[in-house]
Design a protein around this motif. Sequence first.
Motif, mmCIF file in Angstrom:
data_model
loop_
_atom_site.group_PDB
_atom_site.id
_atom_site.type_symbol
_atom_site.label_atom_id
_atom_site.label_comp_id
_atom_site.label_asym_id
_atom_site.label_seq_id
_atom_site.Cartn_x
_atom_site.Cartn_y
_atom_site.Cartn_z
ATOM 1 N N LEU A 13 0.833 -1.197 0.000
ATOM 2 C CA LEU A 13 0.000 0.000 0.000
ATOM 3 C C LEU A 13 0.872 1.254 0.000
ATOM 4 N N ALA A 14 1.909 1.246 0.824
ATOM 5 C CA ALA A 14 2.805 2.400 0.860
ATOM 6 C C ALA A 14 3.495 2.586 -0.481
ATOM 7 N N LYS A 15 3.939 1.472 -1.076
ATOM 8 C CA LYS A 15 4.592 1.557 -2.387
ATOM 9 C C LYS A 15 3.601 1.986 -3.458
ATOM 10 N N HIS A 16 2.359 1.465 -3.339
ATOM 11 C CA HIS A 16 1.314 1.837 -4.297
ATOM 12 C C HIS A 16 1.058 3.337 -4.258
ATOM 13 N N ASN A 17 1.018 3.895 -3.032
ATOM 14 C CA ASN A 17 0.767 5.336 -2.894
ATOM 15 C C ASN A 17 1.945 6.166 -3.386
ATOM 16 N N SER A 18 3.177 5.705 -3.102
ATOM 17 C CA SER A 18 4.348 6.480 -3.488
ATOM 18 C C SER A 18 4.646 6.384 -4.975
ATOM 19 N N ASP A 19 4.266 5.239 -5.612
ATOM 20 C CA ASP A 19 4.552 5.048 -7.029
ATOM 21 C C ASP A 19 3.358 5.309 -7.922
ATOM 22 N N SER A 20 2.300 5.898 -7.358
ATOM 23 C CA SER A 20 1.057 6.056 -8.117
ATOM 24 C C SER A 20 1.210 6.924 -9.352
ATOM 25 N N SER A 21 2.271 7.749 -9.407
ATOM 26 C CA SER A 21 2.462 8.611 -10.573
ATOM 27 C C SER A 21 3.468 8.023 -11.559
ATOM 28 N N THR A 22 4.040 6.846 -11.225
ATOM 29 C CA THR A 22 5.054 6.239 -12.082
ATOM 30 C C THR A 22 4.422 5.197 -12.993
ATOM 31 N N ILE A 23 4.663 5.313 -14.288
ATOM 32 C CA ILE A 23 4.152 4.351 -15.261
ATOM 33 C C ILE A 23 5.326 3.590 -15.843
ATOM 34 N N ASN A 24 5.357 2.275 -15.616
ATOM 35 C CA ASN A 24 6.436 1.470 -16.179
ATOM 36 C C ASN A 24 5.932 0.267 -16.971
ATOM 37 N N ALA A 25 4.618 0.106 -17.065
ATOM 38 C CA ALA A 25 4.050 -0.990 -17.852
ATOM 39 C C ALA A 25 2.595 -0.670 -18.181
ATOM 40 N N ILE A 26 2.113 -1.218 -19.290
ATOM 41 C CA ILE A 26 0.707 -1.047 -19.671
ATOM 42 C C ILE A 26 0.147 -2.384 -20.125
ATOM 43 N N SER A 27 -1.180 -2.476 -20.135
ATOM 44 C CA SER A 27 -1.874 -3.635 -20.703
ATOM 45 C C SER A 27 -3.089 -3.115 -21.449
ATOM 46 N N ILE A 28 -3.594 -3.911 -22.370
ATOM 47 C CA ILE A 28 -4.754 -3.477 -23.152
ATOM 48 C C ILE A 28 -5.757 -4.618 -23.245
ATOM 49 N N ALA A 29 -7.022 -4.305 -22.957
ATOM 50 C CA ALA A 29 -8.116 -5.274 -23.057
ATOM 51 C C ALA A 29 -8.846 -5.057 -24.370
ATOM 52 N N LEU A 30 -9.173 -6.152 -25.064
ATOM 53 C CA LEU A 30 -9.870 -6.095 -26.346
ATOM 54 C C LEU A 30 -11.268 -6.668 -26.171
ATOM 55 N N LEU A 31 -12.288 -5.895 -26.579
ATOM 56 C CA LEU A 31 -13.685 -6.258 -26.326
ATOM 57 C C LEU A 31 -14.471 -6.242 -27.635
ATOM 58 N N PRO A 32 -14.611 -7.401 -28.309
ATOM 59 C CA PRO A 32 -15.386 -7.445 -29.562
ATOM 60 C C PRO A 32 -16.847 -7.063 -29.325
ATOM 61 N N GLU A 33 -17.416 -6.302 -30.237
ATOM 62 C CA GLU A 33 -18.816 -5.917 -30.101
ATOM 63 C C GLU A 33 -19.682 -7.172 -30.142
ATOM 64 N N GLY A 34 -20.573 -7.307 -29.176
ATOM 65 C CA GLY A 34 -21.430 -8.485 -29.088
ATOM 66 C C GLY A 34 -20.796 -9.641 -28.342
ATOM 67 N N GLY A 35 -19.524 -9.495 -27.938
ATOM 68 C CA GLY A 35 -18.891 -10.509 -27.110
ATOM 69 C C GLY A 35 -17.962 -11.468 -27.832
ATOM 70 N N HIS A 36 -18.106 -11.614 -29.172
ATOM 71 C CA HIS A 36 -17.242 -12.537 -29.899
ATOM 72 C C HIS A 36 -17.143 -12.093 -31.358
ATOM 73 N N LEU A 37 -16.114 -12.599 -32.043
ATOM 74 C CA LEU A 37 -15.907 -12.293 -33.452
ATOM 75 C C LEU A 37 -16.376 -13.466 -34.314
ATOM 76 N N ILE A 38 -16.966 -13.131 -35.475
ATOM 77 C CA ILE A 38 -17.392 -14.137 -36.435
ATOM 78 C C ILE A 38 -16.491 -14.038 -37.660
ATOM 79 N N ALA A 39 -15.993 -15.162 -38.132
ATOM 80 C CA ALA A 39 -15.038 -15.189 -39.236
ATOM 81 C C ALA A 39 -15.616 -14.507 -40.473
ATOM 82 N N GLY A 40 -14.812 -13.618 -41.071
ATOM 83 C CA GLY A 40 -15.184 -12.973 -42.324
ATOM 84 C C GLY A 40 -16.182 -11.841 -42.196
ATOM 85 N N ILE A 41 -16.552 -11.434 -40.974
ATOM 86 C CA ILE A 41 -17.529 -10.367 -40.754
ATOM 87 C C ILE A 41 -16.818 -9.133 -40.208
#
Length: 340
Positions: free
Chosen positions: A146-174
């Motif tokens: 918690l202390a480290k989380h508060n002290s490093d809250s302004s430091t960015i050293n990694a990112i992640s990205i979530a992918l959300l297909p419309e409708g929940g899933h992808l259909i081939a060729g659409i």
Amino acid sequence: MRNIILSVFSVVCWSATFAQQNTEDKVIDYYSKVPQEKLYVHTDKSVYVAADTIWMRVHMVDAATNKPVSRSKYVYVELLDNNDSRVIRRIMIKADKDGVFANMIALPSDIRAGSYTLTAYSQWMRNFGTDGFYYKQLRVIDSESLAKHNSDSSTINAISIALLPEGGHLIAGIQQKIAYKAIDNNGKGVDVEVQLVDEVGNVLQISRSEHLGMGCMSVCVHEEERLYVIATTESGITCRTAIPEVQKTGVTLSVEQRKGQLLVKPLFSEDIDLKAFSLVLYGAGNLITVPLIDYINNTTIRFPVEKLREGVVNIALIDRNHIVWSERLVCLLKTKFHSF
């Protein structure tokens, strides 16, 4: 409730077929005879430490109208350990004289650091399975973290990205939309440039997030094709994520609001005969059915927004046996629109 729902039919008229009437009657009877509840839980924060207290307030509404209700006098809240699904705490909250559910959960002093799920439900909701329960993810960290989380809250050293297909899933060729959200190591949204690339690294498309790492792109993925996205921040931090695998066959819905209209477009593989389906829009006092017996490929079904009631609306594709093949939840407001 029946009068509220039926008032919508004066808005838009379609040819009344037996299938349409049958579908309408089933939806009306279901919500009239089997009212459903929805819960939402406000907590004071999302990150806790051992021996901390989770303060909460639970809101209950009717699932069809989104209006506050107090059918159930008690709600049950559980805290589950995501590591082994063990219930750490379970409490029963009684509604006060104003119909408000409020209480707290005291965390054990020896609770391990990790991720937990807060689950809320009523006894009535248990009749319909657990899909309608309310779920919220919480984190428990140790004091040093918690202390480290508060002290490093302004430091960015990694990112992640979530992918959300419309409708929940992808259909081939659409051609479909994929929403994305990039967050940094502190769990905060961060704006990125997103490249869509193939297996050998060829750039097929470039997109930029619009707000706090959120954006969308339109893609068409073929069967057995592997595509990836590479997200990059302004400072040069990157991450790479695979596009979700596509389904060879299936049905989904594209939904958007534009120029005062709610636009719904069924998307489906070639082996699906959509003329055997009906489109049903219900919830928040709305109920409209559109038989697709005369449906032509790539047709967009239009609903005038000003004639619909505001609130969370369910849009579903239902076959002749009243089996739901695809559905979407949209938060319909006169000036804003959110889909899920």
